[in-house]
Structures are given as structure tokens and as C-alpha cells.
Design an enzyme around this catalytic site. Structure first.
Site, PDB file in Angstrom:
ATOM      1  N   TYR A 221       0.837  -1.192   0.000  1.00 42.70           N
ATOM      2  CA  TYR A 221       0.000   0.000   0.000  1.00 42.70           C
ATOM      3  C   TYR A 221       0.875   1.246   0.000  1.00 42.70           C
ATOM      4  O   TYR A 221       2.040   1.219   0.399  1.00 42.70           O
ATOM      5  CB  TYR A 221      -0.946   0.014   1.211  1.00 42.70           C
ATOM      6  CG  TYR A 221      -0.285   0.240   2.553  1.00 42.70           C
ATOM      7  CD1 TYR A 221      -0.149   1.528   3.081  1.00 42.70           C
ATOM      8  CD2 TYR A 221       0.186  -0.830   3.313  1.00 42.70           C
ATOM      9  CE1 TYR A 221       0.448   1.746   4.322  1.00 42.70           C
ATOM     10  CE2 TYR A 221       0.775  -0.624   4.558  1.00 42.70           C
ATOM     11  CZ  TYR A 221       0.904   0.661   5.056  1.00 42.70           C
ATOM     12  OH  TYR A 221       1.485   0.874   6.276  1.00 42.70           O
ATOM     13  N   CYS A 222       0.300   2.346  -0.485  1.00 40.48           N
ATOM     14  CA  CYS A 222       0.957   3.659  -0.455  1.00 40.48           C
ATOM     15  C   CYS A 222      -0.138   4.718  -0.374  1.00 40.48           C
ATOM     16  O   CYS A 222      -1.294   4.404  -0.096  1.00 40.48           O
ATOM     17  CB  CYS A 222       1.869   3.858  -1.672  1.00 40.48           C
ATOM     18  SG  CYS A 222       1.021   3.787  -3.261  1.00 40.48           S
ATOM     19  N   THR A 223       0.185   5.965  -0.638  1.00 40.49           N
ATOM     20  CA  THR A 223      -0.773   7.061  -0.456  1.00 40.49           C
ATOM     21  C   THR A 223      -1.969   6.952  -1.391  1.00 40.49           C
ATOM     22  O   THR A 223      -3.117   6.949  -0.964  1.00 40.49           O
ATOM     23  CB  THR A 223      -0.074   8.413  -0.675  1.00 40.49           C
ATOM     24  OG1 THR A 223       1.070   8.482   0.162  1.00 40.49           O
ATOM     25  CG2 THR A 223      -1.013   9.567  -0.358  1.00 40.49           C
ATOM     26  N   GLY A 225      -1.615   4.938  -4.626  1.00 40.09           N
ATOM     27  CA  GLY A 225      -1.542   3.746  -5.465  1.00 40.09           C
ATOM     28  C   GLY A 225      -0.407   3.691  -6.453  1.00 40.09           C
ATOM     29  O   GLY A 225       0.066   2.608  -6.817  1.00 40.09           O
ATOM     30  N   ILE A 252      -4.234   4.511   0.472  1.00 45.70           N
ATOM     31  CA  ILE A 252      -4.806   4.808   1.782  1.00 45.70           C
ATOM     32  C   ILE A 252      -6.003   5.746   1.641  1.00 45.70           C
ATOM     33  O   ILE A 252      -6.966   5.669   2.401  1.00 45.70           O
ATOM     34  CB  ILE A 252      -3.746   5.438   2.693  1.00 45.70           C
ATOM     35  CG1 ILE A 252      -2.548   4.496   2.851  1.00 45.70           C
ATOM     36  CG2 ILE A 252      -4.325   5.771   4.065  1.00 45.70           C
ATOM     37  CD1 ILE A 252      -1.329   5.148   3.480  1.00 45.70           C
TER      38      ILE A 252
END
Length: 624
Positions: A221-223, A225, A252
Site C-alpha cells: 500500500y501507499c498514499t 496507489g 490509503i
């Protein structure tokens, strides 16, 4: 800022006058990136949008701010284009930017549209091929991602395919300063935080932890995508045992929209715009002050590490403009607070023969003169008992110049800075042919070349279609001078970078780097590459005169973390070589809270008269 305490509002009726932020990316073939960028420039300016747009042959990445009505019009326009089929447009309404310093640093006071080589640069080695984006991990919706964590945590009997594999491990693809204020935390789920300073450090971490990942179902996961796309493809490229890689679709941001109470996400989601961070309804604080260790998660003060310029958390009680901060990563590497040194009884003088070779630094208790001088004289060393030292600055000349020529052109500047700085000049590695613009001779029907003996000229970057022969005679130019020729100079960076690295290793360290015109473009590229490779540029500051952003590689949306001084002609056409807009764009690539800009009316030069020289002195004096 209240926006950091609550989940963002989704667009709805009556929101047209509210401020909003739009994030989206699309990996797809873009046949004409320059034309697409030109469209973005015109379209976004017409809607008064600000922010960043990056267009490459592999797709588009955009972070835009403006009125909700304008952002919705932009979304509608993009959605009507087949290029953006299936794109996840993440639009949220929020408060207007109120902190100009934060907005400026995040690029939310103007519009920046750039053509880049690739949307995100995963590997710091410019010669390494990126992984195939078609191999990226499978997307999981926020609900699916949550369900997997819930199943592994033992809170549900429902299982999703990834959880049926040989265990689940969650990997955070973000930088350490982001993870310090928010991350996923589910019981019985192993979550790995790479603790990286920047995205290009992630492949090295993956390579060192392959055994922790092999045979597992990997949830990334990241901010929003985009970072997981390339990172998941990199993991899957490792072959057998790395097939089951999944990524949180929409990042997220989409997860918190689906689970406004936070779900398994604790803390706040760091974002790269004026909002700074976006939280859930939980309002729990994960971060701690670097100095006192108290609970704190607000980056709005923009405190940074003095070594690598990474953001650090410092609570209001501990904030001090005169205090030096050392981030946790630099502390692990043994770096301490910077010490100011003073004079000792020794002097240094360095020499360079020609741009093709270097002479090592000589140090002794007496003056040492090199056989072939190339610097402007002595450098004074310092001890703890006397005056401050002069700053040592590496100087890069412009296109079709050489070290000697540039030294002569800046002699007035060097003289006025002699008490605080030593300018050290170096020639570029790419030798250019002797070219002249034909002029008609009244005694002959044929244009005649200059009568003067040609002097060798060099460049840091060259046009891939140009000739770099070194014939010792004049050659007529094929076409009239093109003031935009620098936009075609895309070749030669790797050679110039290696050349400068070798030179610096033999000459000794420098406090700063100064570049003029193409030299400024190369200096910025050099600092960017050092940041990717080493975590931070090796200089304390940079000076970029009449510069421009070279069309080589990408800056990843990550600012160059270096105090910088940008000096260029104002917008009234006084610099006919490099447009004011190009120099302004280069300045925008640097960390804005320590970026100084000086505009002048003296054309394509580095001014050495008042009041300009006073501002240059003031900038340099802050590093003594």
C-alpha cells in the site's frame, strides 16, 4: 489545520465554490507526450488549476488543486478521452490553502506541467531498465484489502484468495517520514516498514529482504496507489516464489473513504499537497517529537534534517530556528550536529590540466602550486580559534564554453566574493565542433569563417543527433541559432555524472555547486542523482544561474532537498537565451522553504553589481 484531523469530504451538490484536490494517474502508452503536456498546460491554466502534472511515454500523473467546479470540469474532460478509461479520479473537497509557505513548498501556488522519461523512477541507477508495468500486482479494493487483514487477524471466518496462501505480509511502499504518522496495524499480521528516505531506495530494501517475502502473499500500500504499481512489478520480476503480490487500489485515501473510522489504519495519511495529512475519525496520534519524544504528528512547521533535508517531527516547544535537527536515519548512520570550523595554518591549491584529466589535491603547511592551474588560487583551512573559512564552490560552465572562458566571464563576481568564497572551475567532458553562423563577405559570394584560431568548447549535455567531432577547423552551422536548442540536449548525462563524481573524489569536498545556463541544468541533475543514490546531495547549497530543467529523467515529484539560490533574467525578455519561465520551473524543483530567487534585468549573465551582488553575498554568508 483542521483538515489534518478529519477524513476528507467527497464532492457533492453545492460544493462548486469550495476548494478541492484531485489526484489521479494512468499507466498507458502516450504517443506524443509533448502534445499531451501542451494540452494540460492550456486546459489547466484555463481552469485556474495549480499543482503538478507529469506526462511521460508511459502515462500521466497529476495532483491538482482549485475550485471544485473547475476540478470536476477537468475530470469530465479527461474521462471523455479513451486514454483515461478505468482511471481512478480521487477528488476531495477541503479548506483553501492558508499557509503560503506550505502551499509553495508543495507546489500548490502555481501550475507545473513537465514531460518526463517515466512517471516514477523506482531505480536510482539511470542505466537500469524499469520493471514492466504490465507485471504489477493485482489490485484489491479497499473492502477486499480490509477483508484479508480481518481474516488473518482472526476476526472473521470469511477468507479471500490471498489469505489462503502461505501467510500474509504487508509492505508499506512509502517513505519513513510518512509512515511515522500513520500505518496499517492489524493483529497477527506481519507489517514491514522499509524505513526508506526516498522511493528509489525501495528496490535495495526489497533485494535485502527477499527471504522475508519469498512464498508469501504480499499486500502493498501507499498514499494513492502509483508507487505500488512499479514496486509490485519489481517484486514479481524476481520470479518463482514472488507471484502473489497485491496492491491496495486507490491507496490509503480510498481505504479511509471506505472506512472513515480508520479500520485497520492507525494515525494519519501523509499527502503531498497543502493539506499535509488526512486523518480518520479516530484522531489518534502515532508520531513523536524528534527532540523530546512527546506525541506529535504535525509537519506544518516543515522542520528538516540538516544533513539530508528529510522532514522531521518537532513539537512547538522544541522548535528553534537556530537548532540543527538530525533525522533518525542520519543518526543511525552516525551523523551528528554540524560543527562550524575555523582557521588553521595550512593552505590548499588544486590544479586541473584539461577537461579530460584531473590532478589530485595537494595539502601542506606551505603554498602548493599546481603545474597547470585551473582554480583561482588558495583555499584557507580553519581551526577552532580564528575566523570562518571561505566557501569552496564547484563551477560548471554553460553550453559551448570551457572552464577558462567561464572563469574569465565571472572574474568580477569572483573578485567581489573573494573574502567569503573560492570559485573552482571545471570543463565539461563532451567536446563540440567549431561552428560559426555564416555571414556574407562583401568581397566574396561565399560566407567566410571567423579569422580567429578556434578554441575548444565543451558541453555537459548534447543533442543525440548532433556531431561531436573534434576537427580543428571551423564549420558553418547547418541552421540559424535556435534559442530552444537546449530542449533537444538529452544525451550525455551518464558520462557527465561519472566525470563529475571522479573529479570531486580527486579534488576533495566542496561546500556548494554553481552552474550557469546548461551548467545549471547539469548541476540540478547531478544533485538529483546524488539524492536518489545517496539519500541527499553532497553539497551544502547550490547556485543556479540562468538555468532550466533539462529534459533528462524525472524528479519523481520529490523536491531536491538542497538550499538553493536561483538567479535569472526577469520576465521582460532580458535573457534571450533561457526564458524566465524555464528558470522559474527549475527553481520549483527544489525544496521551497530554503529556495531563494533573484530576478534581474541584465540578460544572460551572472550580475556582479549592486543590489544583486549583495543578495548573492547574503545567501553565501548564511553558510559561513
Amino acid at each position: 489545520m483542521d483538515a489534518t484531523r478529519r477524513p476528507e469530504q467527497r464532492p457533492g451538490d453545492g460544493d462548486g465554490d469550495r476548494y478541492g484536490v484531485l489526484l489521479y494517474y494512468k499507466y498507458a502508452e502516450v504517443p506524443d507526450a509533448a502534445a499531451r503536456a501542451a494540452f494540460y498546460e492550456e486546459h489547466c491554466r484555463g481552469l485556474s488549476l495549480v499543482g503538478r502534472v507529469r506526462v511521460g511515454p508511459d502515462g500521466v500523473n497529476a495532483t491538482l488543486g482549485g475550485r471544485m467546479a473547475a476540478l470536476e470540469k477537468h475530470m469530465a474532460e479527461m474521462s471523455s478521452n479513451a486514454l483515461f478509461n478505468g482511471t481512478d479520479f480521487k477528488l476531495a473537497s477541503c479548506d483553501d490553502p492558508v499557509d503560503e509557505k506550505v502551499a509553495r513548498e508543495c507546489g500548490f501556488t502555481s501550475l507545473s506541467v513537465r514531460v518526463v522519461k517515466e512517471l516514477v523512477t523506482l531505480c536510482s541507477n539511470p542505466t537500469s531498465a524499469p520493471p514492466e508495468i504490465s507485471s504489477a500486482g493485482r489490485h484489491l479494493s479497499a473492502a477486499e484489502f480490509h477483508s484479508v487483514l480481518q481474516n488473518v487477524a482472526g476476526a472473521s471466518s470469511d477468507a479471500v484468495a490471498p489469505a489462503e496462501k502461505n501467510g500474509v505480509v504487508v509492505v508499506d511502499a512509502r517513505n519513513v517520514y510518512e509512515t511515522r504518522i500513520g500505518k496499517f496495524n492489524a493483529p497477527n499480521v506481519e507489517t514491514l516498514d522499509p524505513e526508506i528516505r526516498q522511493y528509489s531506495d525501495l528496490p535495495s530494501w526489497i533485494d535485502k529482504h527477499t527471504e522475508k517475502l519469498r512464498g508469501k502473499s504480499i499486500l502493498m500500500y501507499c498514499t494513492g496507489g502509483i508507487r505500488c504499481e512499479m514496486a509490485s512489478a519489481y517484486i514479481r520480476s524476481k520470479g518463482e516464489g514472488f507471484e502473489n503480490v497485491f496492491q491496495l487500489y486507490g491507496g490509503i485515501q480510498r481505504y479511509l473513504e471506505q472506512f472513515p473510522d480508520g479500520g485497520y489504519f492507525e494515525g494519519k495519511n501523509f499527502v503531498f499537497d497543502h493539506r499535509i495529512s488526512v486523518g480518520s475519525l479516530k484522531e489518534n496520534i502515532l508520531g513523536t517529537c524528534l527532540i523530546c519524544g512527546s506525541s506529535y504528528d504535525d509537519y506544518s512547521s516543515r522542520c528538516r534534517c540538516n544533513h539530508c533535508r528529510m522532514l522531521v517531527l518537532v513539537c512547538p516547544t522544541c522548535q528553534d530556528s537556530n537548532k540543527e535537527y538530525v533525522c533518525e536515519l542520519c543518526q543511525k548512520n552516525g551523523k551528528e550536529h554540524c560543527q562550524i570550523s575555523t582557521k588553521q595554518d595550512c593552505e590548499i591549491q588544486i590544479g586541473l590540466s584539461e577537461p579530460s584529466g584531473f590532478e589530485k589535491t595537494s595539502i601542506s603547511n606551505h603554498n602548493v602550486t599546481s603545474k597547470v592551474p585551473w582554480s583561482n588560487g588558495k583555499v584557507t583551512c580553519y581551526t577552532d580559534s580564528e575566523q570562518l573559512k571561505r566557501l569552496r564552490i564547484l563551477c560548471l560552465h554553460g553550453f559551448r564554453q570551457n572552464a577558462s572562458n567561464f572563469k574569465g566571464r565571472t572574474s568580477a563576481l569572483a573578485k567581489k566574493l573573494k573574502h567569503i568564497a573560492e570559485l573552482v572551475f571545471i570543463g565539461a567532458p563532451h567536446e563540440l565542433p567549431f561552428v560559426y553562423q555564416p555571414t556574407q563577405n562583401h568581397c566574396s559570394d561565399k560566407p567566410s569563417p571567423p579569422s580567429a584560431t578556434p578554441k575548444r568548447k565543451f558541453a555537459w549535455l548534447i543533442d543525440p543527433n548532433s556531431s561531436c567531432n573534434t576537427e580543428q577547423d571551423w564549420k558553418a552551422a547547418d541552421a540559424p541559432f535556435d534559442p530552444l536548442q537546449y530542449q533537444q540536449q538529452t544525451k550525455g548525462f551518464e558520462e557527465s555524472y561519472a566525470y563529475l563524481e571522479k573529479a570531486i573524489s580527486q579534488m576533495g569536498s566542496f561546500d556548494g555547486i554553481l552552474g550557469f545556463s546548461q551548467g545549471a541544468a547539469m548541476a540540478a541533475l547531478f544533485c538529483r542523482q546524488q539524492q536518489k543514490t545517496c539519500g541527499a546531495p553532497k553539497f551544502r547549497f547550490g547556485m543556479f544561474c540562468s538555468g532550466y530543467p533539462a529534459p533528462v529523467g524525472d524528479f519523481d515529484g520529490e523536491p531536491i532537498k538542497l538550499p538553493s539560490f536561483h538567479c535569472f533574467g526577469n520576465g521582460e525578455g532580458h535573457d534571450r537565451q533561457i526564458a524566465n519561465r524555464a528558470s522559474t520551473e527549475l527553481a520549483g524543483l527544489f525544496q521551497q522553504d530554503c529556495c531563494s530567487v533573484l530576478e534581474h534585468d541584465m540578460g544572460h549573465i551572472i550580475p556582479s553589481r549592486s543590489p544583486y551582488i549583495d543578495q548573492i553575498r547574503s545567501f553565501l554568508s548564511s553558510f559561513l
